[in-house]
Design a protein around this motif. Structure first.
Motif, PDB file in Angstrom:
ATOM      1  N   ALA A 238       0.788  -1.223  -0.036  1.00 20.53           N
ATOM      2  CA  ALA A 238       0.051   0.082  -0.162  1.00 20.53           C
ATOM      3  C   ALA A 238       0.895   1.237   0.143  1.00 20.53           C
ATOM      4  N   ARG A 239       2.082   1.132   0.587  1.00 20.44           N
ATOM      5  CA  ARG A 239       2.852   2.336   1.037  1.00 20.44           C
ATOM      6  C   ARG A 239       3.500   2.630  -0.579  1.00 20.44           C
ATOM      7  N   VAL A 240       3.850   1.389  -1.242  1.00 21.55           N
ATOM      8  CA  VAL A 240       4.709   1.619  -2.544  1.00 21.55           C
ATOM      9  C   VAL A 240       3.630   2.312  -3.516  1.00 21.55           C
ATOM     10  N   ARG A 241       2.360   1.822  -3.477  1.00 22.82           N
ATOM     11  CA  ARG A 241       1.381   2.321  -4.374  1.00 22.82           C
ATOM     12  C   ARG A 241       1.106   3.716  -4.283  1.00 22.82           C
ATOM     13  N   GLN A 242       1.290   4.432  -2.901  1.00 21.31           N
ATOM     14  CA  GLN A 242       0.939   5.562  -2.717  1.00 21.31           C
ATOM     15  C   GLN A 242       1.896   6.529  -3.468  1.00 21.31           C
ATOM     16  N   ARG A 243       3.146   5.710  -3.686  1.00 17.02           N
ATOM     17  CA  ARG A 243       4.153   6.582  -4.521  1.00 17.02           C
ATOM     18  C   ARG A 243       4.276   6.366  -6.015  1.00 17.02           C
ATOM     19  N   ILE A 244       3.747   5.167  -6.439  1.00 20.25           N
ATOM     20  CA  ILE A 244       3.604   4.905  -7.890  1.00 20.25           C
ATOM     21  C   ILE A 244       2.167   4.669  -8.264  1.00 20.25           C
ATOM     22  N   GLY A 245       1.817   5.724  -8.760  1.00 17.49           N
ATOM     23  CA  GLY A 245       0.358   5.777  -9.444  1.00 17.49           C
ATOM     24  C   GLY A 245       0.334   4.820 -10.418  1.00 17.49           C
ATOM     25  N   MET A 246      -1.093   4.292 -10.772  1.00 14.62           N
ATOM     26  CA  MET A 246      -1.352   3.696 -11.990  1.00 14.62           C
ATOM     27  C   MET A 246      -2.602   4.199 -12.768  1.00 14.62           C
ATOM     28  N   VAL A 247      -2.656   3.859 -14.028  1.00 15.11           N
ATOM     29  CA  VAL A 247      -3.801   4.205 -14.852  1.00 15.11           C
ATOM     30  C   VAL A 247      -3.859   3.060 -15.658  1.00 15.11           C
ATOM     31  N   PHE A 248      -5.336   2.568 -15.621  1.00 18.79           N
ATOM     32  CA  PHE A 248      -5.611   1.247 -16.286  1.00 18.79           C
ATOM     33  C   PHE A 248      -6.177   1.385 -17.595  1.00 18.79           C
TER      34      PHE A 248
ATOM     35  N   MET B  96       1.197   3.679 -16.748  1.00 15.50           N
ATOM     36  CA  MET B  96      -0.076   3.479 -17.647  1.00 15.50           C
ATOM     37  C   MET B  96       0.056   2.420 -18.286  1.00 15.50           C
ATOM     38  N   ASP B  97      -1.085   1.553 -18.092  1.00 12.10           N
ATOM     39  CA  ASP B  97      -1.313   0.346 -18.629  1.00 12.10           C
ATOM     40  C   ASP B  97      -2.352   0.343 -19.933  1.00 12.10           C
TER      41      ASP B  97
ATOM     42  N   ILE C 172      -4.550  12.319 -24.503  1.00 15.86           N
ATOM     43  CA  ILE C 172      -3.905  11.630 -23.603  1.00 15.86           C
ATOM     44  C   ILE C 172      -2.262  11.446 -23.831  1.00 15.86           C
ATOM     45  N   GLU C 173      -2.172  11.325 -25.041  1.00 17.06           N
ATOM     46  CA  GLU C 173      -0.676  11.480 -25.483  1.00 17.06           C
ATOM     47  C   GLU C 173      -0.061  12.695 -25.082  1.00 17.06           C
ATOM     48  N   ASP C 174      -0.892  13.934 -25.607  1.00 16.06           N
ATOM     49  CA  ASP C 174      -0.258  15.131 -25.100  1.00 16.06           C
ATOM     50  C   ASP C 174       0.124  15.367 -23.581  1.00 16.06           C
ATOM     51  N   LEU C 175      -0.841  14.701 -22.964  1.00 16.67           N
ATOM     52  CA  LEU C 175      -0.898  14.768 -21.541  1.00 16.67           C
ATOM     53  C   LEU C 175       0.393  14.098 -20.986  1.00 16.67           C
ATOM     54  N   MET C 176       0.700  12.818 -21.478  1.00 15.27           N
ATOM     55  CA  MET C 176       1.748  12.042 -21.073  1.00 15.27           C
ATOM     56  C   MET C 176       3.195  12.958 -21.451  1.00 15.27           C
TER      57      MET C 176
ATOM     58  N   TYR D 274       6.998  13.804 -13.897  1.00 15.96           N
ATOM     59  CA  TYR D 274       6.832  12.411 -13.008  1.00 15.96           C
ATOM     60  C   TYR D 274       7.593  11.581 -14.206  1.00 15.96           C
ATOM     61  N   THR D 275       7.833  10.378 -13.541  1.00 16.68           N
ATOM     62  CA  THR D 275       8.523   9.302 -14.428  1.00 16.68           C
ATOM     63  C   THR D 275       7.439   8.547 -15.141  1.00 16.68           C
ATOM     64  N   ILE D 276       7.258   8.467 -16.246  1.00 18.90           N
ATOM     65  CA  ILE D 276       6.080   7.709 -16.877  1.00 18.90           C
ATOM     66  C   ILE D 276       6.443   6.427 -17.647  1.00 18.90           C
ATOM     67  N   VAL D 277       5.743   5.185 -17.178  1.00 14.65           N
ATOM     68  CA  VAL D 277       6.136   3.923 -17.770  1.00 14.65           C
ATOM     69  C   VAL D 277       4.746   3.571 -18.341  1.00 14.65           C
ATOM     70  N   THR D 278       4.756   3.299 -19.842  1.00 14.96           N
ATOM     71  CA  THR D 278       3.448   2.778 -20.294  1.00 14.96           C
ATOM     72  C   THR D 278       3.423   1.545 -21.207  1.00 14.96           C
TER      73      THR D 278
END
Lengths: 301, 323, 291
Positions: free
Chosen positions: C114-124, C205-206, C220-224, C231-235
């Motif tokens: 839970a602590r990890v996920r607070q610092r690493i967000g996710m979009v589905f 971002m999955d 969304i792409e512009d936003l990324m 932020y560091t983004i992984v998609t």
């Protein structure tokens, strides 16, 4: 865009985090307690059924008729046979109606007529058994309205009818469900051979779904086998052995009820023994059904 | 039936038509079987209504809240039984729903499959035990425990609160409440478990990904999402509790008076029928049938409400979730 | 197994910013070379006994967009879900290896997911706003876990997150409406706002655009690109054009027919992967010969 320092936030909330984790564990603990609370009664009931029921088991119980009240010994042979007859008769009356209803709902029921009938099946499933008992009492035993050209006294037939009314919604719902599970391709193959719908249903769909329907019938059976309230004012009871369906007839659940209320210890002992037999029968049916057909269908009364 | 339909003068020579007639017959026969359900409901309303008519004429609508039931004096107010039914089924409804939801959450969210499957099956087995066996156990095991152990402790601890200040006996309101809770638990549990399991995975993941603990996830998405379905489950349980007869008759104590504490003997609508009908005649009998008629009407209404709820849930789900 | 081992180690070291600029990276690169913030060391993911991702090692740079591409079933979604420990949310799922974020192994002992996920967000993949919460509450959901109670602070942070997610102008009058009362593209930006409201270090971002129409996808792409500044983004994406448009680094994954698990085939600057792939299988995929 000033983003507040993350580490600051996380440090600031360390205490909060511990509290959140504590609440989480506490609630998990509460769930476990609830599970224990829910499961314990079953074990207590089964334990006492064995503890109190086994001493009462004897050959006499199965072969003798009840003695006159107060005289120890005797058995419940008449109630065993009576239960068997009335449950069998209820199946004879109820199963064709229930399976017919299930077929209608699955094959022709995806419309207003279907939802209409489905609604009444749901209501029927919810009627208290005592109310069903009084309905059948007033229809057959009292027969004041004269709707049916029948009887006018307590009969085994009335008891069986009340049980059948309990049975129909259970079996009808499971039948519909089971028929809907039969793959479309099977029906289509039959249509492709030029078979009409009704023949397809009778020759292809129904046989395929038969194991499931039998499951439903078994579950319905285990439900009505334990029913007493619907029999109190229909089949009444009978001190003596009787196979006449036009006369009052005894049954196991009703006799448990009478003996539980009665003053004699040997009655209580016999009531426990009968309960043990009844519950064991129902549980065996349920376990067999589950072993044969998996957990899709479960006992629900 | 088939031949008669075939003889209808609707171009029976055409093969196509004959097939349709076969189908028509089959459909009609099964449809008639389906109509039996409606016939039973309508017939029950008619039969019970006509038998209850003398009592309805005698007492009017006020019997529903009138609490004086005295067959000797021809007084048939069912208020006491309505109160008894309300207290016992409401207690059972609330207690069973709370336990059932917690158990469902455990089964769906916490326990691995090899624990949740057997536990779930064990609880469902409670539904397989006949009412009269619950009653027997209620008197000889639970009732005795309430009288000798549980009751005295409660009275000595909470006796200063009026509703706990009573004389614990084997039979009484409290025993009936507990028995009913156990009896409707499997019904409520089975439905709420399915409803909770149906909460979409994407919703759970959405919250977990924000760093929620499991309980926060449950509180913020699972419970709000499953709320109406759980209400439907509770209502199904309520329907059972209201109509439950013999177990309650055996343990409630059967006394025509308004209970003033949790150990008072009382009566429910169903138990007064079971207990008094054998000796009842004339207007007394008619009044008891009126009670049965009220039970039937309650069942009918509960089903309509449950149906509306279910409709709302399924209708809602389709609009809500993009799965 | 072979490909990850034979992947030259140079592959895993992204080129310095100067090189990136020379390669025509479309975004301004941070002035100082940012520290590497995510390091995967021999990460394998399992569903029960089944190996889904095998032995992936790679370093993901801070404040950039890293795209995972590959044919379906290659384990790219599974891999991204190991980075915030969402993978283990599936029954029976587990992870081997370690992932170092900011010097800490998130799979180390005593680390709470839970602590990890607070610092690493996710979009589905599919927008999943909470239907029972309002738009504002959706964004505030994660903030409440950080103990932010003050109404004004919540309001400010919700507004700021919605602005960064380029959604504020569209919903500022409808903040009380349920989170599902807006279009699919808006819902996805709401989910992005929800993820960045808690100021995470990393946003995963999955396939965030797979359920969206082309116009919403462009937004969304512009936003990324925009978000990559902070932020560091992984998609994950199955759309190669999208990877080429938005990412700085690209990792190509493939299911090995031998062990049926996903392996990392090639990882490097996006322009290299698309113009000059080292591995023939990458080339086959890029040129559309399979997948």
């Amino acid at each position: 865009m000033t983003s507040p320092g993350n580490s600051a936030i996380l440090q600031q909330t360390a205490a909060l985090y511990r509290r959140r984790r504590l609440v989480d564990r506490l609630m998990t603990g509460v769930m476990v307690v609830a599970v224990i609370v829910a499961v314990v009664p079953l074990f207590f009931i089964l334990f006492y059924l064995l503890k109190e029921g086994i001493p009462g088991l004897s050959l006499d119980l199965f072969t003798q008729e009840p003695n006159r009240p107060g005289k120890e010994g005797g058995g419940v042979h008449n109630a065993l046979v009576g239960s068997g007859i009335m449950v069998g008769l209820a199946l004879l009356i109820g199963v064709p109606i229930a399976v017919g209803t299930g077929i209608f709902l699955s094959e022709y029921g995806q419309n207003r007529a279907g939802s209409f009938i489905r609604f009444f099946i749901e209501v029927m499933a919810g009627i208290p058994s005592i109310t069903i008992g009084l309905f059948v009492y007033s229809l057959i035993v009292a027969n004041q309205s004269g709707l049916l050209p029948v009887m006018g006294h307590f009969t085994a037939f009335a008891g069986a009818l009340a049980l059948a009314i309990l049975l129909v919604p259970i079996v009808a719902r499971i039948t519909e469900e089971m028929l809907l599970l039969v793959p479309r391709s099977l029906r289509e193959a039959s249509y492709a051979l030029g078979a009409p719908r009704w023949r397809t249903v009778l020759r292809i769909v129904l046989p395929t779904a038969l194991p499931g329907i039998i499951t439903g019938i078994m579950l319905g059976l285990s439900r009505i086998a334990g029913e007493a309230a619907a029999l109190l004012f229909t089949a009444l009871g009978n001190q003596f052995f009787s196979t006449d369906i036009n006369a009052p007839m005894d049954s196991i659940p009703r006799r448990i009820y009478v003996y539980a209320l009665g003053p004699y210890d040997y009655w209580h002992e016999q009531a426990w023994a009968m309960s043990l037999i009844l519950v064991a029968t129902i549980l065996i049916i349920s376990l067999v059904v589950r072993a044969l057909f998996g957990s899709r269908v479960t006992v629900r009364s | 039936m088939t031949t008669r339909d075939l003889s209808r003068p609707r171009r029976p020579s055409s093969l196509q038509n004959r097939l349709q007639l076969g189908d028509w017959t089959f459909r009609t026969l099964t449809g008639l079987a389906g109509l039996v359900a409606m016939a039973v409901i309508v017939g029950a309303f008619y039969e019970l209504g006509s038998q209850a008519w003398p009592a309805i004429k005698h007492g009017g609508i006020s019997v529903l809240w009138d609490t004086s039931w005295n067959p000797g004096r021809q007084e048939f107010g069912v208020g006491v039984f309505v109160i008894g039914t309300l207290i016992t089924s409401m207690f059972a409804l609330v207690a069973a729903t709370i336990i059932a939801v917690l158990v469902s959450l455990f089964l769906v969210e916490v326990a691995p499959g090899y624990i949740s499957r057997p536990v779930s099956y064990l609880i469902e087995l409670l539904a397989a035990i006949p009412s009269v066996v619950y009653g027997l156990w209620g008197i000889f095991v639970m009732g005795v425990f309430v009288r000798d152990h549980f009751g005295p402790v409660v009275v000595s601890t909470f006796g200063w609160i009026p509703i706990f200040d009573g004389t614990p006996l084997i039979t009484g309101l409290f025993s009936a409440c507990v028995i009913l809770t156990v009896m409707i638990l499997p019904t409520v549990m089975a439905v709420s478990r399915d409803v909770i399991a149906a909460v979409p995975r994407s919703q759970r993941e959405g919250l977990m990904a924000l760093g929620a603990t499991r309980w926060e996830m449950i509180r913020l998405t699972v419970l709000p999402y499953a709320r109406s379905g759980v209400m439907g489950a509770a209502i199904l349980g309520l329907a059972r509790a209201v109509g439950e007869t013999l177990a309650v008759t055996l343990v409630i104590g059967n006394s025509v008076r308004i209970p003033d504490n949790i150990f008072s003997p009382a009566y429910t609508m169903a138990s007064v029928i079971a207990n008094q009908f054998p000796e009842a005649t004339g207007l007394h009998q008619s009044a008891l049938i009126e009670v049965a008629l009220i039970l039937l009407a309650i069942t009918f209404i509960i089903n309509i409400v449950a149906r509306l709820l279910v409709w709302k849930v399924t209708g809602g789900h389709r609009a809500v979730v993009q799965e | 197994m072979t490909e990850t081992q034979t992947t030259p180690s140079t592959m895993q070291v992204p080129p310095p910013p100067v090189v990136r600029a020379a390669l025509g990276a479309t975004v301004p690169v941070a002035k100082e070379a940012p520290p590497i913030t995510i390091e995967l060391r021999d990460v394998s993911a399992f569903y029960g006994k089944k190996l889904a991702v095998s032995g992936v090692s790679m370093s993901i740079r801070a404040h950039s967009v890293t795209a995972l591409i590959g044919p379906s079933g290659c384990g790219k979604s599974t891999l991204i879900r190991t980075i915030n420990r969402m993978h283990e949310f599936a029954p029976g799922a587990r992870v081997e290896g370690s992932i170092i974020v900011d010097g800490v192994n998130i799979y180390g002992p005593g680390i709470d997911p839970a602590r990890v996920r607070q610092r690493i967000g996710m979009v589905f993949q599919k927008p999943n706003p909470f239907p029972t919460m309002s738009i504002a509450d959706n964004v505030a959901a994660g903030l409440r876990f950080m103990g932010i109670r003050s109404k004004s602070e919540l309001r400010d942070r919700v507004e700021s997150a919605l602005k960064r997610a380029a959604l504020w102008d569209e919903v500022k009058n409808d903040l009380k409406k349920p989170g599902i009362a807006i279009s699919g593209g808006q819902q996805q930006r709401l989910c992005i706002a929800r993820a960045i409201a808690v100021e995470p270090d990393i946003v995963l971002m999955d396939e965030p655009c797979s359920a969206l129409d082309p116009i919403a996808t462009l937004k969304i792409e512009d936003l990324m690109r925009e978000l990559a500044r902070d932020y560091t983004i992984v998609t994950v994406t199955h759309n190669m054009q999208q990877a080429a448009r938005v990412s700085d680094q690209t990792a190509f994954m493939l299911m090995d027919p031998g062990d049926l698990a996903g392996h990392l085939v090639e990882y490097g600057p996006t322009s290299d992967i698309f113009t000059n792939p080292k591995d023939s299988r990458t080339e086959d995929y890029i040129s559309g010969r399979f997948g």
